[in-house]
Design a protein around this motif. Structure first.
Motif, PDB file in Angstrom:
ATOM      1  N   GLY A   1       0.976  -1.208   0.122  1.00  0.00           N
ATOM      2  CA  GLY A   1       0.067   0.069  -0.059  1.00  0.00           C
ATOM      3  C   GLY A   1       0.795   1.342  -0.013  1.00  0.00           C
ATOM      4  O   GLY A   1       0.576   2.241  -0.641  1.00  0.00           O
ATOM      5  N   VAL A   2       1.818   1.220   0.768  1.00  0.00           N
ATOM      6  CA  VAL A   2       2.790   2.365   1.075  1.00  0.00           C
ATOM      7  C   VAL A   2       3.522   2.460  -0.650  1.00  0.00           C
ATOM      8  O   VAL A   2       3.448   3.724  -0.906  1.00  0.00           O
ATOM      9  N   CYS A   3       4.102   1.511  -0.911  1.00  0.00           N
ATOM     10  CA  CYS A   3       4.740   1.622  -2.333  1.00  0.00           C
ATOM     11  C   CYS A   3       3.662   2.006  -3.453  1.00  0.00           C
ATOM     12  O   CYS A   3       4.143   3.075  -4.328  1.00  0.00           O
ATOM     13  N   MET A   4       2.171   1.566  -3.475  1.00  0.00           N
ATOM     14  CA  MET A   4       1.461   2.168  -4.360  1.00  0.00           C
ATOM     15  C   MET A   4       1.025   3.688  -4.199  1.00  0.00           C
ATOM     16  O   MET A   4       0.941   4.535  -5.268  1.00  0.00           O
ATOM     17  N   TRP A   5       0.876   3.985  -3.012  1.00  0.00           N
ATOM     18  CA  TRP A   5       0.724   5.598  -2.732  1.00  0.00           C
ATOM     19  C   TRP A   5       1.947   6.466  -3.246  1.00  0.00           C
ATOM     20  O   TRP A   5       1.713   7.606  -3.830  1.00  0.00           O
ATOM     21  N   ILE A   6       3.146   5.774  -3.095  1.00  0.00           N
ATOM     22  CA  ILE A   6       4.282   6.758  -3.402  1.00  0.00           C
ATOM     23  C   ILE A   6       4.501   6.704  -4.843  1.00  0.00           C
ATOM     24  O   ILE A   6       4.450   7.805  -5.704  1.00  0.00           O
ATOM     25  N   CYS A   7       3.895   5.629  -5.788  1.00  0.00           N
ATOM     26  CA  CYS A   7       4.036   5.639  -6.992  1.00  0.00           C
ATOM     27  C   CYS A   7       2.722   6.532  -7.754  1.00  0.00           C
ATOM     28  O   CYS A   7       2.951   7.322  -8.501  1.00  0.00           O
ATOM     29  N   VAL A   8       1.685   6.585  -6.806  1.00  0.00           N
ATOM     30  CA  VAL A   8       0.575   7.482  -7.395  1.00  0.00           C
ATOM     31  C   VAL A   8       0.993   9.029  -7.252  1.00  0.00           C
ATOM     32  O   VAL A   8       0.900   9.689  -8.121  1.00  0.00           O
TER      33      VAL A   8
ATOM     34  N   MET B   1       3.448  10.136  -9.829  1.00  0.00           N
ATOM     35  CA  MET B   1       2.791  10.280 -11.231  1.00  0.00           C
ATOM     36  C   MET B   1       2.134  11.551 -11.137  1.00  0.00           C
ATOM     37  O   MET B   1       2.119  12.139 -12.162  1.00  0.00           O
ATOM     38  N   LEU B   2       1.269  11.834 -10.224  1.00  0.00           N
ATOM     39  CA  LEU B   2       0.865  13.177 -10.038  1.00  0.00           C
ATOM     40  C   LEU B   2       1.580  14.312 -10.194  1.00  0.00           C
ATOM     41  O   LEU B   2       1.565  15.391 -10.637  1.00  0.00           O
ATOM     42  N   GLY B   3       2.744  14.188  -9.420  1.00  0.00           N
ATOM     43  CA  GLY B   3       3.943  15.249  -9.384  1.00  0.00           C
ATOM     44  C   GLY B   3       4.246  15.181 -10.886  1.00  0.00           C
ATOM     45  O   GLY B   3       4.740  16.663 -11.401  1.00  0.00           O
ATOM     46  N   LEU B   4       4.588  14.201 -11.474  1.00  0.00           N
ATOM     47  CA  LEU B   4       5.306  14.572 -12.881  1.00  0.00           C
ATOM     48  C   LEU B   4       4.281  15.196 -14.001  1.00  0.00           C
ATOM     49  O   LEU B   4       4.620  15.991 -14.647  1.00  0.00           O
TER      50      LEU B   4
ATOM     51  N   LEU C   1       1.899  17.286 -12.838  1.00  0.00           N
ATOM     52  CA  LEU C   1       1.795  18.730 -12.420  1.00  0.00           C
ATOM     53  C   LEU C   1       2.830  19.378 -12.882  1.00  0.00           C
ATOM     54  O   LEU C   1       2.708  20.707 -13.425  1.00  0.00           O
ATOM     55  N   ILE C   2       4.046  18.905 -12.883  1.00  0.00           N
ATOM     56  CA  ILE C   2       5.428  19.463 -13.366  1.00  0.00           C
ATOM     57  C   ILE C   2       5.179  19.805 -15.144  1.00  0.00           C
ATOM     58  O   ILE C   2       5.380  20.974 -15.602  1.00  0.00           O
ATOM     59  N   GLY C   3       4.689  18.898 -16.038  1.00  0.00           N
ATOM     60  CA  GLY C   3       4.584  19.012 -17.327  1.00  0.00           C
ATOM     61  C   GLY C   3       3.394  19.859 -17.544  1.00  0.00           C
ATOM     62  O   GLY C   3       3.490  20.968 -18.436  1.00  0.00           O
ATOM     63  N   VAL C   4       2.184  20.031 -16.676  1.00  0.00           N
ATOM     64  CA  VAL C   4       1.191  20.895 -16.799  1.00  0.00           C
ATOM     65  C   VAL C   4       1.621  22.331 -16.713  1.00  0.00           C
ATOM     66  O   VAL C   4       1.447  23.438 -17.403  1.00  0.00           O
ATOM     67  N   LEU C   5       2.408  22.569 -15.698  1.00  0.00           N
ATOM     68  CA  LEU C   5       3.264  24.068 -15.313  1.00  0.00           C
ATOM     69  C   LEU C   5       4.011  24.262 -16.330  1.00  0.00           C
ATOM     70  O   LEU C   5       4.022  25.688 -16.669  1.00  0.00           O
ATOM     71  N   TYR C   6       4.837  23.430 -17.021  1.00  0.00           N
ATOM     72  CA  TYR C   6       5.745  23.694 -18.040  1.00  0.00           C
ATOM     73  C   TYR C   6       4.993  24.299 -19.159  1.00  0.00           C
ATOM     74  O   TYR C   6       5.426  25.429 -19.833  1.00  0.00           O
ATOM     75  N   VAL C   7       4.036  23.596 -19.527  1.00  0.00           N
ATOM     76  CA  VAL C   7       3.111  24.057 -20.682  1.00  0.00           C
ATOM     77  C   VAL C   7       2.542  25.314 -20.397  1.00  0.00           C
ATOM     78  O   VAL C   7       2.716  26.380 -21.175  1.00  0.00           O
TER      79      VAL C   7
END
Length: 140
Positions: A24-31, A34-37, A39-45
């Motif tokens: 469960g902890v690993c899945m939360w970290i992955c999610v 992914m959300l952080g990446l 967000l970074i892409g949206v902010l760059y655009v």
């Protein structure tokens, strides 16, 4: 989708075993990654798409070379690991300062060799909408 998210983010904590908790902890970290990446892409655009291109003079303040190299990625094909070898060519960069901001520009080897540090160059650039970072588009 709701059941899928529940199964991977909530259900592992309900069993009470340590492996489920770890999963469960690993899945939360992955999610969260992914959300952080995303967000970074949206902010760059949002930062530099649609901004007006400006022209001005910049000064070459540094030079660097990223030498050619290869990377190997192992891909599972059926039950066999297969190497995928990628060759990355040599890349030449010029660090250019416009006003008080700097950016690096990928250039050809000929341009790299004929441009000394301290030379003034004409460049087209964009200033970021949110970050006000410098994005150099072209140099002459």
């Amino acid at each position: 989708m709701k059941d899928f998210l529940y199964d991977i983010l909530i259900r592992p904590f309900l069993n009470g075993d340590s492996f489920g908790y770890f999963l469960g902890v690993c899945m939360w970290i992955c999610v969260l990654l992914m959300l952080g990446l995303l967000l970074i892409g949206v902010l760059y655009v949002a930062d530099n798409v649609g901004m007006p291109v400006k022209e001005g003079k910049g000064v070459v303040i540094g030079k660097r070379i990223a030498p050619a190299h290869t990377t190997t990625t192992w891909v599972m094909s059926g039950k066999v690991l297969v190497p995928v070898i990628t060759r990355h060519p040599t890349v030449w960069y010029l660090d250019i300062q416009v006003d008080a901001q700097t950016d690096e520009m990928h250039v050809s080897e000929a341009r790299y060799n004929k441009t000394p540090i301290g030379k003034t160059v004409q460049c087209k650039y964009v200033l970021g909408r949110l970050s006000e970072d410098l994005y150099i588009r072209e140099i002459r």
